[in-house]
Design an enzyme around this catalytic site. Structure first.
Site, PDB file in Angstrom:
ATOM      1  N   THR A   1      -3.012   5.449   1.220  1.00 31.74           N
ATOM      2  CA  THR A   1      -3.494   4.290   1.969  1.00 31.74           C
ATOM      3  C   THR A   1      -3.448   4.547   3.465  1.00 31.74           C
ATOM      4  O   THR A   1      -2.658   5.371   3.949  1.00 31.74           O
ATOM      5  CB  THR A   1      -2.615   3.064   1.647  1.00 31.74           C
ATOM      6  N   ASP A   2      -4.286   3.825   4.209  1.00 36.93           N
ATOM      7  CA  ASP A   2      -4.227   3.927   5.669  1.00 36.93           C
ATOM      8  C   ASP A   2      -2.998   3.233   6.238  1.00 36.93           C
ATOM      9  O   ASP A   2      -2.663   3.424   7.421  1.00 36.93           O
ATOM     10  CB  ASP A   2      -5.504   3.371   6.302  1.00 36.93           C
ATOM     11  N   GLU A   3      -2.300   2.455   5.432  1.00 38.55           N
ATOM     12  CA  GLU A   3      -1.128   1.739   5.933  1.00 38.55           C
ATOM     13  C   GLU A   3       0.015   2.666   6.332  1.00 38.55           C
ATOM     14  O   GLU A   3       0.922   2.260   7.051  1.00 38.55           O
ATOM     15  CB  GLU A   3      -0.663   0.702   4.912  1.00 38.55           C
TER      16      GLU A   3
ATOM     17  N   TYR B   1       6.299  -0.956   1.219  1.00 37.49           N
ATOM     18  CA  TYR B   1       5.175  -0.347   0.505  1.00 37.49           C
ATOM     19  C   TYR B   1       4.641   0.866   1.247  1.00 37.49           C
ATOM     20  O   TYR B   1       4.532   1.964   0.688  1.00 37.49           O
ATOM     21  CB  TYR B   1       4.047  -1.368   0.305  1.00 37.49           C
TER      22      TYR B   1
ATOM     23  N   LYS C   1       4.604   4.970   0.271  1.00 35.31           N
ATOM     24  CA  LYS C   1       3.396   5.787   0.168  1.00 35.31           C
ATOM     25  C   LYS C   1       3.447   6.958   1.160  1.00 35.31           C
ATOM     26  O   LYS C   1       2.993   8.066   0.835  1.00 35.31           O
ATOM     27  CB  LYS C   1       2.149   4.938   0.403  1.00 35.31           C
TER      28      LYS C   1
END
Length: 347
Positions: free
Chosen positions: A130-132, A157, A161
């Site tokens: 994810t870009d998060e 989260y 990741k």
């Protein structure tokens, strides 16, 4: 190719499986069937001779080793993950177990298979992230995430990741495992589990319930239609350069408030009510540590692999709203699942 896809009964994983079968690939769907999984997502391919299903929890190392050894895929596409930020705030433990330990188990099993087979050059371990992991961007529209952006995760989260991304790179550098990585922006589209923003807004609007906007609604996301994402993932696993990462974005930045107003306008046209749906918008307490803005620069995947998004966010939202209007049986069956319809992540 023979693809083993983890999390294939989930939102993005099922889109990958449906498209992979349409392209003629053999697929093995490995899924634990947790609360966010639904085998109805792959019902259209369930009877295909190209499709197989294995119920396996990636936290179970022995089960993971057995299923990878049994099917001996040409590539592993690792999508299985706990992914809801609000749930990670309330209960971070399962995010560490699934996203970190689960990824470790997948890497170990992939490495064992690859080495048993004599380290075939065509094998791939594709890790979907994810870009998060990159943190939060300033408002300046010229600043976007690239593959070289430093990691700065700000939720349990995204931290889990980021940890899994680092493991994948380490297994490539240390053991030579042929990996590719992708980091995507916010997905939306058919079969989106009804705890995320877009399905929540659609279903609450239809029910006459409040449409919750965190804070003042100014948080910006780059929205990627899930079918475009699935096409990008299959492009990367078949054409991507070993050891390289690719950012996948929709090039469709919208604030949360703009997004919700767009959905309301589409519903006003497709399912008009007694009043404009935008009148149901309600501002609620913001999420702790809420990132201000995400935006991806997808230049690398466009220039090197020839992929670009096929729909604008307005086109994709119209398709998505229509899908939910046409598939009430699907989402009705999920509304009784744990946490659906409740505000989470305020701890």
């Amino acid at each position: 190719m023979k693809l083993l896809v983890t999390g294939g009964a989930g939102f993005i994983g099922s889109a990958v499986l449906r498209r992979a079968v349409a392209q003629g690939h053999q697929v093995v769907n490995v899924d634990a069937l947790t609360y966010a999984a639904c085998l109805e997502n792959v019902a259209s391919i369930a009877q295909s001779p190209l499709y197989q299903f294995e119920q396996v929890d990636i936290r179970d190392a022995a089960a993971v080793e057995a299923v990878v050894a049994k099917h001996a895929p040409d590539a592993i596409m690792h999508l299985a993950a706990e992914s809801h930020v609000d749930r990670s705030i309330d209960g971070p433990g399962v995010f560490i177990e699934t996203n970190v330990i689960g990824t470790f188990n997948m890497l170990q099993s992939a490495r064992a298979l690859w080495e048993r087979q004599g380290r075939p050059a065509g094998f791939r371990f594709h890790h979907i992230s994810t870009d998060e992991v990159f943190g939060s961007l300033p408002a300046d529209p010229s600043v976007k995430f690239t593959e070289d952006t430093a990691y700065d995760p700000r939720s349990p989260y995204s931290a889990s990741k980021a940890s899994s991304d680092h493991l994948v790179r380490a297994w490539h550098e240390t053991y030579g495992l042929p990996v590719v990585l992708t980091n995507c922006s916010n997905n939306y589209g058919p079969y989106h589990f009804p705890e995320k923003l877009i399905p929540v807004v659609i279903l609450n609007a239809l029910a006459g319930a409040p449409l919750p906007i965190y804070g003042d609604g100014s948080n910006v996301r780059d929205w990627l239609y899930v079918e475009d994402h699935a096409e990008a993932l299959l492009t990367v696993v078949t054409k991507g350069e070993v050891g390289r990462s690719y950012n996948i974005g929709g090039e469709n930045e919208r604030s949360n408030l703009e997004l919700v107003r767009t959905i309301c306008a589409i519903l006003d046209e497709k399912r008009p009510g007694n009043r404009p749906y935008a009148e149901q918008i309600t501002y609620v307490t913001d999420r702790p540590g809420h990132d201000a803005r995400y935006a991806i620069d997808p230049s690398r995947i466009r220039e090197e692999l020839g992929w670009s998004p096929s729909v604008t966010v307005e086109e994709g939202l119209a398709l998505t709203v229509q899908w939910y209007l046409d598939n009430e049986d699907w989402w009705r069956a999920l509304q009784s699942r744990d946490g659906v319809g409740k505000r989470l992540g305020t701890a």
